[in-house]
Design a protein around this motif. Structure first.
Motif, PDB file in Angstrom:
ATOM      1  N   GLY A 118       0.842  -1.192   0.000  1.00 31.99           N
ATOM      2  CA  GLY A 118       0.000   0.000   0.000  1.00 31.99           C
ATOM      3  C   GLY A 118       0.871   1.234   0.000  1.00 31.99           C
ATOM      4  O   GLY A 118       2.033   1.197   0.412  1.00 31.99           O
ATOM      5  N   HIS A 134      -4.387   0.536  -1.421  1.00 33.98           N
ATOM      6  CA  HIS A 134      -4.004  -0.862  -1.209  1.00 33.98           C
ATOM      7  C   HIS A 134      -3.975  -1.541  -2.581  1.00 33.98           C
ATOM      8  O   HIS A 134      -4.965  -1.498  -3.319  1.00 33.98           O
ATOM      9  N   GLU A 155      -3.346  -1.723   6.624  1.00 31.28           N
ATOM     10  CA  GLU A 155      -2.842  -2.691   5.652  1.00 31.28           C
ATOM     11  C   GLU A 155      -3.034  -4.101   6.197  1.00 31.28           C
ATOM     12  O   GLU A 155      -2.633  -4.411   7.314  1.00 31.28           O
ATOM     13  N   TYR A 174       2.775  -6.528   6.734  1.00 30.47           N
ATOM     14  CA  TYR A 174       1.719  -7.523   6.533  1.00 30.47           C
ATOM     15  C   TYR A 174       1.976  -8.806   7.308  1.00 30.47           C
ATOM     16  O   TYR A 174       1.256  -9.787   7.124  1.00 30.47           O
TER      17      TYR A 174
END
Length: 361
Positions: A118, A134, A155, A174
């Motif tokens: 993102g 995103h 995210e 992530y």
């Protein structure tokens, strides 16, 4: 070809990159972007106005004047503002249609790479992020997924859908246990960078596993791995933890980044300084098919999405958001994404076309 000519004299070239099945006008009426059709009666004209205001960088007044001068439409800057502010849902639907067309050619292999990341977008001079784009990126075809949220849209891998066999590449932002589980539940695999405390690592007995302690003797420039687990929702998710020990130059650069990130805190955690020497990656890939060096090589390809974001910002200037109105800002941003996809399509069409032999015989 200059952007200005692409949106004026070479407009037909750009329109030809649209899918033949996409009816811009019908879609605009369905999304209430065109209701009465008195000033703007068709989707192609509305798209041109959005691109003039967006990627072309025109003010509302300049875009409305150009529309009048070219005969595209006759409307004031205030009327144009209202038209464009009501067109964001329509442009989002156009993007969805363009990406659906692109997805038909997406699976060029049994194990396609899917890069997730993102990027933040704000008006010049504003403090912090206002919007987050995103995105998912395929190295063979470019961007193939977008979601636009305000600054509160965190995210997460759970935002994205994956196909069986996909190999998902993502940075440490992530590294969330439920996101990794989300990938596995869709029959895909992951190669995700992690921090030393991003995930709750567990050994075979369910006890806490400290990767920094385990790999503290790993020589500079070498890589190693261990089979370990991640605690998620009361379960143990089995993963491989691949670790690369950086050289002194790379370690110092990471230490500088860590100290800058923690500049507003009284002190940086000593483990963070120790972790600066290592690149840590978790993966669900089979070790026999994807050994340690292959996993590291796969992760290095993730930078392609970073470069794609830089192109969006340096070439199309998507980071120079002028609009304060929320709906108008969405239209401005979506217009950039539409153009980026169309340019990618035109480029691919040119690469796929054989060169002309006229005059060579």
């Amino acid at each position: 070809m200059k952007l200005s000519s692409l949106l004026t004299s070479d407009w037909s070239s750009l329109v030809s990159a649209l899918p033949s099945s996409l009816d811009l006008t019908a879609l605009a009426r369905a999304k209430k972007a065109i209701v009465r059709g008195r000033q703007v009666s068709d989707g192609e004209t509305l798209l041109r106005l959005a691109l003039w205001y967006g990627p072309c960088g025109m003010s509302l007044r300049s875009a409305s004047a150009l529309a009048t001068g070219t005969g595209a439409a006759i409307l004031s800057d205030v009327a144009l503002l209202k038209r464009l502010a009501g067109a964001s849902a329509w442009l989002e639907a156009v993007i969805t249609a363009l990406l659906a067309e692109r997805q038909l050619a997406a699976r060029l292999s049994d194990r396609p790479l899917v890069m997730i990341d993102g990027t933040s977008i704000s008006r010049p001079g504003s403090i912090g992020s206002e919007w987050i784009l995103h995105s998912r990126y395929d190295p063979d075809i470019g961007f193939n997924g977008f979601e636009l949220t305000d600054c509160h849209g965190g995210e997460s891998l759970k935002r994205h859908h994956f196909g069986p066999g996909d190999i998902v590449l993502a940075d440490r932002g992530y590294a969330q246990a439920r996101g990794l589980l989300h990938i596995l539940e869709q029959k895909a695999d992951f190669v995700v960078r992690t921090g030393w405390r991003s995930l709750a690592f567990r050994d075979a007995d369910g006890n806490r596993f400290d990767p920094l302690e385990h790999f503290k003797g790993l020589p500079s420039g070498q890589a190693d791995e261990i089979r370990t687990g991640i605690a998620v929702d009361g379960k143990r998710l089995s993963v491989r933890l691949v670790v690369f020990s950086k050289d002194d130059t790379a370690t110092q650069a990471e230490l500088k980044r860590v100290k800058y990130k923690g500049r507003d805190q009284r002190s940086t955690h000593p483990h963070s300084q120790l972790a600066a020497r290592y690149t840590m990656i978790v993966t669900s890939l089979d070790a026999a098919t994807y050994p340690t060096e292959t996993v590291l090589s796969l992760y290095r390809q993730r930078w392609q999405i970073e470069l794609a974001f830089k192109r969006l910002k340096s070439l199309l200037h998507i980071d120079r958001l002028p609009a304060k109105n929320k709906n108008l800002a969405r239209t401005w941003l979506y217009a950039h994404l539409v153009l980026a996809i169309l340019i990618d399509t035109m480029t691919q069409q040119m690469l796929d076309s054989p060169p002309s032999t006229e005059g060579l015989e």
